[in-house]
Design a protein around this motif. Sequence first.
Motif, PDB file in Angstrom:
ATOM      1  N   ILE A  35      46.070  -5.384 155.364  1.00  0.00           N
ATOM      2  CA  ILE A  35      47.451  -5.504 155.849  1.00  0.00           C
ATOM      3  C   ILE A  35      48.291  -6.305 154.855  1.00  0.00           C
ATOM      4  CG2 ILE A  35      48.881  -6.577 157.641  1.00  0.00           C
ATOM      5  CD1 ILE A  35      46.742  -5.729 159.666  1.00  0.00           C
ATOM      6  N   GLY A  36      47.703  -7.375 154.313  1.00  0.00           N
ATOM      7  CA  GLY A  36      48.422  -8.157 153.310  1.00  0.00           C
ATOM      8  C   GLY A  36      48.802  -7.326 152.096  1.00  0.00           C
ATOM      9  N   LEU A  37      47.896  -6.475 151.647  1.00  0.00           N
ATOM     10  CA  LEU A  37      48.201  -5.604 150.510  1.00  0.00           C
ATOM     11  C   LEU A  37      49.321  -4.630 150.825  1.00  0.00           C
ATOM     12  CD1 LEU A  37      44.586  -4.761 149.274  1.00  0.00           C
ATOM     13  CD2 LEU A  37      46.232  -6.310 148.206  1.00  0.00           C
ATOM     14  N   ALA A 125      55.136  -0.164 155.925  1.00  0.00           N
ATOM     15  CA  ALA A 125      54.070  -1.173 155.911  1.00  0.00           C
ATOM     16  C   ALA A 125      53.519  -1.405 157.313  1.00  0.00           C
ATOM     17  CB  ALA A 125      54.601  -2.479 155.324  1.00  0.00           C
ATOM     18  N   LEU A 126      54.403  -1.410 158.317  1.00  0.00           N
ATOM     19  CA  LEU A 126      53.953  -1.606 159.697  1.00  0.00           C
ATOM     20  C   LEU A 126      53.095  -0.432 160.157  1.00  0.00           C
ATOM     21  CD1 LEU A 126      53.996  -3.134 162.388  1.00  0.00           C
ATOM     22  CD2 LEU A 126      56.143  -1.937 162.928  1.00  0.00           C
ATOM     23  N   MET A 127      53.539   0.793 159.889  1.00  0.00           N
ATOM     24  CA  MET A 127      52.761   1.963 160.294  1.00  0.00           C
ATOM     25  C   MET A 127      51.399   1.977 159.593  1.00  0.00           C
ATOM     26  SD  MET A 127      54.688   3.474 162.491  1.00  0.00           S
ATOM     27  CE  MET A 127      55.255   1.805 162.919  1.00  0.00           C
ATOM     28  N   ALA A 128      51.381   1.607 158.311  1.00  0.00           N
ATOM     29  CA  ALA A 128      50.126   1.580 157.571  1.00  0.00           C
ATOM     30  C   ALA A 128      49.187   0.499 158.110  1.00  0.00           C
ATOM     31  CB  ALA A 128      50.397   1.343 156.091  1.00  0.00           C
ATOM     32  N   VAL A 162      47.317   2.241 150.114  1.00  0.00           N
ATOM     33  CA  VAL A 162      48.144   1.063 149.845  1.00  0.00           C
ATOM     34  C   VAL A 162      49.489   1.477 149.266  1.00  0.00           C
ATOM     35  CG1 VAL A 162      48.317  -1.056 148.483  1.00  0.00           C
ATOM     36  CG2 VAL A 162      46.151  -0.458 149.577  1.00  0.00           C
ATOM     37  N   GLN A 163      49.472   2.418 148.335  1.00  0.00           N
ATOM     38  CA  GLN A 163      50.722   2.883 147.731  1.00  0.00           C
ATOM     39  C   GLN A 163      51.630   3.536 148.766  1.00  0.00           C
ATOM     40  OE1 GLN A 163      51.110   5.110 143.744  1.00  0.00           O
ATOM     41  NE2 GLN A 163      51.239   6.749 145.259  1.00  0.00           N
TER      42      GLN A 163
END
Length: 213
Positions: A35-37, A125-128, A162-163
Amino acid sequence: MPTDKNQTTASRAADPARGPWLPAALVCAIVALGIGLRWCYLGAHTFHPDETYPVALVERYRATGDLDVNLAKVPMPGGQNTDQYAGSAYHHLVIGWDALVRRVAGWPGDQEPDAVLIRVRAFSALMASLALALFARLAWIEAGFVGAAAAAALAAVNPVLVQDAHFARPDSLLLLLALVFLSLCRAPGPLSLARAATLGVALGVLVACKSTM
């Protein structure tokens, strides 16, 4: 021949709700790393061409109040004003997300450069992040602690995943919806009307987030 005590110990090790907290904590730590990444790139000055579309549609909605996401109505660089509804469900969701974050959190301030882009990237980012957590949970159910730890570790640092979380594009949302669909398919018990309806909605939104019409 294993004793009942040994069987109980093995069962608890495979079930985080009944067993020791350490295996679950390790998987959670791996997920937290991933999540940080996924959140470390919001304001980076590297852009994907597809980010032009959601940002332009959000800005158009804020200027006109019009929820029509036809790309022909949005000024695009290079004359890319094609008459199509590409990713319409995704674009409606990020319009709502931008309005919510702007009004509730006020972040980032509109005086900030690329404020809309940062908010839409935060949606990715939230969805990932949710997708990674759900993936780890599904892996635990299917393969236990070892399988979940291995799967979560691979997904946490997977360059493509991540990308996808770093850019204002629908890919992270598509992944989350696909995992939700899979989890509903794997849910125990007979298929109920409510679950069937939810499966249909999830599949429909998934397709509408990416398809071009």
